[in-house]
Design a protein around this motif. Structure first.
Motif, mmCIF file in Angstrom:
data_model
loop_
_atom_site.group_PDB
_atom_site.id
_atom_site.type_symbol
_atom_site.label_atom_id
_atom_site.label_comp_id
_atom_site.label_asym_id
_atom_site.label_seq_id
_atom_site.Cartn_x
_atom_site.Cartn_y
_atom_site.Cartn_z
ATOM 1 N N GLU A 130 0.743 -1.160 -0.016
ATOM 2 C CA GLU A 130 0.157 0.098 0.058
ATOM 3 C C GLU A 130 0.973 1.239 0.142
ATOM 4 O O GLU A 130 2.055 1.231 0.568
ATOM 5 C CB GLU A 130 -0.862 0.041 1.266
ATOM 6 N N LEU A 131 0.443 2.343 -0.612
ATOM 7 C CA LEU A 131 1.196 3.455 -0.840
ATOM 8 C C LEU A 131 0.460 4.670 -0.102
ATOM 9 O O LEU A 131 -0.655 4.811 -0.197
ATOM 10 C CB LEU A 131 1.324 3.861 -2.451
ATOM 11 N N THR A 132 1.389 5.448 0.432
ATOM 12 C CA THR A 132 0.747 6.875 0.735
ATOM 13 C C THR A 132 0.521 7.710 -0.426
ATOM 14 O O THR A 132 0.884 7.340 -1.535
ATOM 15 C CB THR A 132 1.675 7.478 1.681
ATOM 16 N N ILE A 133 -0.034 8.882 -0.201
ATOM 17 C CA ILE A 133 -0.488 9.424 -1.597
ATOM 18 C C ILE A 133 0.899 10.069 -2.260
ATOM 19 O O ILE A 133 1.011 10.145 -3.367
ATOM 20 C CB ILE A 133 -1.333 10.773 -1.214
ATOM 21 N N GLY A 134 1.762 10.399 -1.484
ATOM 22 C CA GLY A 134 3.214 10.752 -1.799
ATOM 23 C C GLY A 134 3.759 9.587 -2.580
ATOM 24 O O GLY A 134 4.544 9.778 -3.687
ATOM 25 N N LYS A 135 4.149 8.542 -2.129
ATOM 26 C CA LYS A 135 4.565 7.535 -2.854
ATOM 27 C C LYS A 135 3.508 6.987 -4.229
ATOM 28 O O LYS A 135 4.151 6.601 -5.063
ATOM 29 C CB LYS A 135 4.549 6.131 -1.880
ATOM 30 N N LEU A 136 2.355 7.153 -4.084
ATOM 31 C CA LEU A 136 1.419 7.168 -5.306
ATOM 32 C C LEU A 136 1.796 8.117 -6.270
ATOM 33 O O LEU A 136 2.005 7.411 -7.517
ATOM 34 C CB LEU A 136 0.064 7.068 -4.968
ATOM 35 N N ALA A 137 2.016 9.299 -5.930
ATOM 36 C CA ALA A 137 2.420 10.170 -6.914
ATOM 37 C C ALA A 137 4.075 10.059 -7.297
ATOM 38 O O ALA A 137 4.023 10.069 -8.770
ATOM 39 C CB ALA A 137 2.416 11.793 -6.084
ATOM 40 N N GLU A 138 4.777 9.691 -6.641
ATOM 41 C CA GLU A 138 6.025 9.283 -7.011
ATOM 42 C C GLU A 138 5.956 7.991 -8.022
ATOM 43 O O GLU A 138 6.839 8.044 -9.087
ATOM 44 C CB GLU A 138 6.803 8.901 -5.929
ATOM 45 N N ALA B 121 3.699 7.195 -9.805
ATOM 46 C CA ALA B 121 3.040 7.162 -11.099
ATOM 47 C C ALA B 121 3.634 8.561 -11.978
ATOM 48 O O ALA B 121 3.243 8.802 -12.833
ATOM 49 C CB ALA B 121 1.527 7.899 -10.846
ATOM 50 N N LYS B 122 4.788 9.203 -11.181
ATOM 51 C CA LYS B 122 5.477 10.209 -11.976
ATOM 52 C C LYS B 122 4.671 11.479 -12.304
ATOM 53 O O LYS B 122 4.753 12.122 -13.134
ATOM 54 C CB LYS B 122 6.277 9.893 -12.973
ATOM 55 N N VAL B 123 3.803 11.839 -10.983
ATOM 56 C CA VAL B 123 2.916 13.065 -11.095
ATOM 57 C C VAL B 123 3.188 13.718 -9.739
ATOM 58 O O VAL B 123 3.594 13.208 -8.929
ATOM 59 C CB VAL B 123 1.403 12.830 -11.356
ATOM 60 N N HIS B 124 2.436 14.939 -9.629
ATOM 61 C CA HIS B 124 2.570 15.642 -8.515
ATOM 62 C C HIS B 124 1.255 15.057 -7.814
ATOM 63 O O HIS B 124 0.340 14.754 -8.096
ATOM 64 C CB HIS B 124 2.392 17.152 -8.743
ATOM 65 N N ILE B 125 1.391 15.484 -6.219
ATOM 66 C CA ILE B 125 0.242 15.050 -5.447
ATOM 67 C C ILE B 125 -1.093 15.635 -5.718
ATOM 68 O O ILE B 125 -2.049 15.048 -5.820
ATOM 69 C CB ILE B 125 0.530 15.314 -4.051
ATOM 70 N N TYR C 74 -6.901 16.092 -7.929
ATOM 71 C CA TYR C 74 -7.537 16.513 -9.153
ATOM 72 C C TYR C 74 -8.334 15.231 -9.662
ATOM 73 O O TYR C 74 -9.453 15.629 -9.985
ATOM 74 C CB TYR C 74 -6.625 17.296 -10.078
ATOM 75 N N TYR C 75 -7.490 14.312 -9.875
ATOM 76 C CA TYR C 75 -8.338 13.081 -10.600
ATOM 77 C C TYR C 75 -9.109 12.635 -9.551
ATOM 78 O O TYR C 75 -10.386 12.232 -10.276
ATOM 79 C CB TYR C 75 -7.046 11.971 -10.772
ATOM 80 N N GLN C 76 -9.098 12.655 -8.429
ATOM 81 C CA GLN C 76 -10.109 12.276 -7.329
ATOM 82 C C GLN C 76 -11.185 13.027 -7.389
ATOM 83 O O GLN C 76 -12.451 12.535 -7.560
ATOM 84 C CB GLN C 76 -9.439 12.047 -5.974
ATOM 85 N N ARG C 77 -11.108 14.261 -7.609
ATOM 86 C CA ARG C 77 -12.218 15.245 -7.737
ATOM 87 C C ARG C 77 -12.831 15.165 -9.012
ATOM 88 O O ARG C 77 -14.183 15.278 -9.196
ATOM 89 C CB ARG C 77 -11.687 16.877 -7.405
ATOM 90 N N ARG C 78 -12.270 14.578 -10.064
ATOM 91 C CA ARG C 78 -13.023 14.463 -11.388
ATOM 92 C C ARG C 78 -13.440 12.990 -11.447
ATOM 93 O O ARG C 78 -14.232 12.775 -12.365
ATOM 94 C CB ARG C 78 -11.806 14.660 -12.344
#
Length: 132
Positions: free
Chosen positions: A4-12, A14-18, A23-27
């Motif tokens: 399991e990943l934290t949001i920071g590790k997820l962003a890392e 996926a090579k995107v910013h947190i 934003y993808y969650q809001r959309r």
């Protein structure tokens, strides 16, 4: 069990910013996991794959609304519909390319007119934009 990943590790991963994740969650493109009391939300490696999917689709010119459609089609294995969406996107890209070529030709001609003209005359580019 998957890591399991934290949001920071997820962003890392996926090579995107947190903020992109948020934003993808809001959309509605990415689920937001429940936050455990006193803890941090945990994301799966599958969610990192989903974010990379979204980014690759955007790089091919798909809007986020179209990406949402692609994600829905992926869930139901609808290759025919996915192909139709991609073919339509290809037509739009071809149209845009033709428009860009025409714009380039017009601007190139105007620049040549400027280069050939005398500096005391009206500017051909401004004349075209004004509608003279």
């Amino acid at each position: 069990m998957m890591a399991e990943l934290t949001i920071g590790k997820l962003a890392e991963a996926a090579k995107v910013h947190i903020e992109t994740i948020r934003y993808y969650q809001r959309r509605g493109l990415l689920d937001e996991p429940a936050k455990p009391p006193g803890g941090h939300r945990r994301y799966s490696a599958e969610q990192a794959k989903r974010v990379r999917f979204i980014k690759r689709a955007q790089a091919l010119g798909f809007t986020l609304a179209e990406v949402g459609t692609l994600l829905t089609l992926d869930e139901v294995c609808a290759c025919t519909e996915t192909r139709a969406l991609a073919a339509h996107k290809l037509e739009l890209i071809d149209q845009k390319m033709a428009e860009l070529v025409a714009m380039r030709q017009v601007l190139g001609g105007l620049v040549q007119q400027c280069d050939a003209g005398d500096s005391g005359a009206d500017c051909p580019i401004i004349d075209v934009l004004v509608g003279a």
